[in-house]
Design a protein around this motif. Structure first.
Motif, PDB file in Angstrom:
ATOM      1  N   UNK A 190     -37.862 -60.520  22.560  1.00 50.96           N
ATOM      2  CA  UNK A 190     -36.661 -60.680  23.537  1.00 50.96           C
ATOM      3  C   UNK A 190     -35.950 -60.242  23.808  1.00 50.96           C
ATOM      4  N   UNK A 191     -35.706 -58.570  23.106  1.00 51.11           N
ATOM      5  CA  UNK A 191     -34.598 -58.174  21.995  1.00 51.11           C
ATOM      6  C   UNK A 191     -34.544 -57.613  23.428  1.00 51.11           C
ATOM      7  N   UNK A 192     -33.698 -56.251  23.478  1.00 51.91           N
ATOM      8  CA  UNK A 192     -33.166 -55.650  25.045  1.00 51.91           C
ATOM      9  C   UNK A 192     -31.663 -56.060  25.792  1.00 51.91           C
ATOM     10  N   UNK A 193     -31.518 -55.795  27.087  1.00 48.09           N
ATOM     11  CA  UNK A 193     -31.205 -56.476  27.663  1.00 48.09           C
ATOM     12  C   UNK A 193     -29.047 -56.530  27.264  1.00 48.09           C
ATOM     13  N   UNK A 196     -21.797 -60.752  22.461  1.00 45.88           N
ATOM     14  CA  UNK A 196     -21.670 -60.328  23.328  1.00 45.88           C
ATOM     15  C   UNK A 196     -22.561 -59.845  24.395  1.00 45.88           C
ATOM     16  N   UNK A 197     -21.698 -60.443  25.963  1.00 36.48           N
ATOM     17  CA  UNK A 197     -22.793 -60.829  27.016  1.00 36.48           C
ATOM     18  C   UNK A 197     -21.624 -59.071  28.052  1.00 36.48           C
ATOM     19  N   UNK A 198     -22.360 -58.651  28.392  1.00 34.49           N
ATOM     20  CA  UNK A 198     -21.721 -57.919  29.700  1.00 34.49           C
ATOM     21  C   UNK A 198     -22.733 -58.539  31.069  1.00 34.49           C
ATOM     22  N   UNK A 199     -22.245 -58.825  32.025  1.00 29.63           N
ATOM     23  CA  UNK A 199     -22.720 -59.307  33.068  1.00 29.63           C
ATOM     24  C   UNK A 199     -23.495 -58.091  34.239  1.00 29.63           C
ATOM     25  N   UNK A 241     -25.745 -65.587  37.729  1.00 24.71           N
ATOM     26  CA  UNK A 241     -26.805 -65.063  37.722  1.00 24.71           C
ATOM     27  C   UNK A 241     -26.446 -63.664  36.363  1.00 24.71           C
ATOM     28  N   UNK A 242     -25.996 -63.497  36.252  1.00 20.76           N
ATOM     29  CA  UNK A 242     -25.735 -62.904  34.462  1.00 20.76           C
ATOM     30  C   UNK A 242     -26.199 -63.244  33.508  1.00 20.76           C
ATOM     31  N   UNK A 243     -25.242 -63.858  33.354  1.00 19.12           N
ATOM     32  CA  UNK A 243     -25.222 -64.450  31.702  1.00 19.12           C
ATOM     33  C   UNK A 243     -27.073 -65.825  31.622  1.00 19.12           C
ATOM     34  N   UNK A 244     -27.569 -66.209  32.380  1.00 18.45           N
ATOM     35  CA  UNK A 244     -29.102 -66.744  32.401  1.00 18.45           C
ATOM     36  C   UNK A 244     -30.012 -65.379  32.644  1.00 18.45           C
ATOM     37  N   UNK A 245     -29.748 -64.556  32.964  1.00 15.10           N
ATOM     38  CA  UNK A 245     -30.427 -62.686  32.905  1.00 15.10           C
ATOM     39  C   UNK A 245     -30.507 -62.375  31.953  1.00 15.10           C
ATOM     40  N   UNK A 246     -29.487 -62.715  30.696  1.00 17.84           N
ATOM     41  CA  UNK A 246     -28.814 -62.190  30.566  1.00 17.84           C
ATOM     42  C   UNK A 246     -29.376 -62.425  28.523  1.00 17.84           C
ATOM     43  N   UNK A 277     -32.606 -64.655  29.034  1.00 22.96           N
ATOM     44  CA  UNK A 277     -33.249 -65.268  28.886  1.00 22.96           C
ATOM     45  C   UNK A 277     -34.106 -63.860  28.630  1.00 22.96           C
ATOM     46  N   UNK A 278     -33.436 -62.597  29.047  1.00 24.36           N
ATOM     47  CA  UNK A 278     -33.863 -61.275  27.868  1.00 24.36           C
ATOM     48  C   UNK A 278     -33.810 -61.324  26.616  1.00 24.36           C
ATOM     49  N   UNK A 279     -33.340 -62.109  25.571  1.00 24.47           N
ATOM     50  CA  UNK A 279     -33.473 -62.034  24.287  1.00 24.47           C
ATOM     51  C   UNK A 279     -33.353 -63.020  23.907  1.00 24.47           C
TER      52      UNK A 279
END
Length: 376
Positions: free
Chosen positions: A92-95, A123-126, A223-228, A230-232
């Motif tokens: 799930x890496x990347x994002x 650290x999370x970036x939207x 939107x941003x938090x679930x996307x980040x 799910x990508x990891x």
């Protein structure tokens, strides 16, 4: 020396004790009727009082987790996160999510992740909101066990109040410890916890609102938090896989996000929540005169004027000690009248707006939230 360190607390208390003793020792010498003696007495009293207030402030911050560090306290926490392309060997890496630290849950240092789980500071970036914020992610023991290597896990987003610190969710309210205990007893399913504060644009209290020409906080959480995540991580990607829970401001945000975005969050739990976004010096002008934005930040208005969302809600209060008791009963009746949105409640006989009350509510609330979610 960190703002939350025990060394600072000991130093502050010791300094206050020394000043108090010095006041008693020097007071007879300053009893003369002169301006110098008067100034000395005033100085000693002020210094002693200030030291006592500082000691109490440090102790209260350690107990309730208002500020994580000096930069947080002084409003200097403005550094942006960094987007890092994780190694391809990491599932799930990347994002836009970077792991910056990995530890065992509190009290489990040295234990294997497959036995106690793992807490990652990230650290999370939207991508859409461009909001950068730190968070803590708890991965349950099952996440690391071979027999679950292909399984996805439900996710619970956990929010603090304002100002609050994400670390307090780990160390004070002990969400990872509670979640593991419930799963071990068979009262809840293993869940990924994403723990952060709703103040993602500090020091401003954005109330999870998309502010015109300002921080797009609702977009970040919807939107941003679930996307980040799910990508990891091996997280469930369906609405039934995601829930959200918080206390005070975080509780308001949790209920609002579940009501306004039932396609993302299947359930929302508000511990000691309020139900309308306030306007005060910490929030600034949230709506810029836009009445529609203001109305949609009012949960009572949403229930009266918008189609009832297909989601489940949990609210908590106490008959003595909480200011939201009557408003909570009102919201329960309004939700029940919709016939579609589901609501449950925890009403204590007494309990204030504090960590001690929330510690009593977190276990049943997490158990309830787990029952609303599915990883498939």
């Amino acid at each position: 020396m960190g703002l939350t360190s025990n060394s600072l607390l000991v130093l502050a208390v010791a300094f206050a004790v020394v000043l108090f003793a010095a006041t008693l020792w020097l007071w007879p010498r300053l009893a003369r009727r002169s301006w110098a003696a008067l100034g000395g007495r005033i100085g000693l009293l002020l210094a002693t009082q200030l030291a006592l207030i500082c000691s109490l402030g440090v102790a209260a911050n350690q107990s309730f987790g208002f500020y994580a560090g000096w930069d947080d306290l002084l409003g200097r926490e403005t550094a942006q996160g960094v987007i890092v392309d994780q190694s391809a060997t990491t599932p799930g890496a990347g994002g836009p999510l970077q792991v910056v630290n990995i530890k065992a849950p509190p009290g489990d240092a040295g234990s294997r992740a497959s036995a106690v789980g793992q807490v990652q500071k990230v650290d999370i970036v939207g991508r859409l909101s461009h909001i950068a914020t730190p968070a803590y992610v708890y991965l349950p023991p099952e996440y690391f066990q071979p027999r679950f290597r292909t399984r996805t896990f439900p996710v619970s987003v956990v929010l603090t109040g304002y100002p609050g610190t994400a670390q307090a969710l780990v160390t004070k309210l002990k969400y990872p410890t509670v979640a593991r205990g419930l799963a071990k007893d068979g009262r809840a399913q293993p869940m990924i916890l994403v723990m952060l504060r709703p103040t993602v644009a500090p020091p401003r209290d954005t109330e999870c609102v998309d502010i015109p020409q300002g921080p797009q906080t609702e977009t970040f959480f919807a939107k941003d938090l679930p996307e980040a995540v799910l990508a990891h991580y091996r997280a469930g990607g369906r609405p039934r896989s995601w829930g959200i829970i918080g206390d005070s401001t975080g509780g308001y945000c949790s209920l609002k996000l579940a009501m306004r975005h039932p396609d993302v969050y299947a359930a929302g739990a508000g511990l000691s929540a309020y139900y309308t976004a306030p306007i005060d010096p910490t929030t600034g002008d949230l709506f810029h005169g836009n009445r529609s934005l203001r109305d949609h930040a009012d949960l009572h208005w949403l229930l009266a004027h918008e189609p009832a969302p297909d989601t489940s809600l949990l609210v908590t209060s106490s008959k003595v000690g909480e200011h939201n008791y009557r408003d909570t009963l009102r919201l329960v009746n309004e939700v029940r009248a919709t016939g579609r949105t589901r609501i449950s409640s925890i009403i204590l006989e007494s309990g204030g707006h504090n960590f001690n009350t929330w510690r009593r509510e977190v276990p049943p609330a997490l158990q309830w939230l787990s029952g609303q979610l599915s990883d498939r």
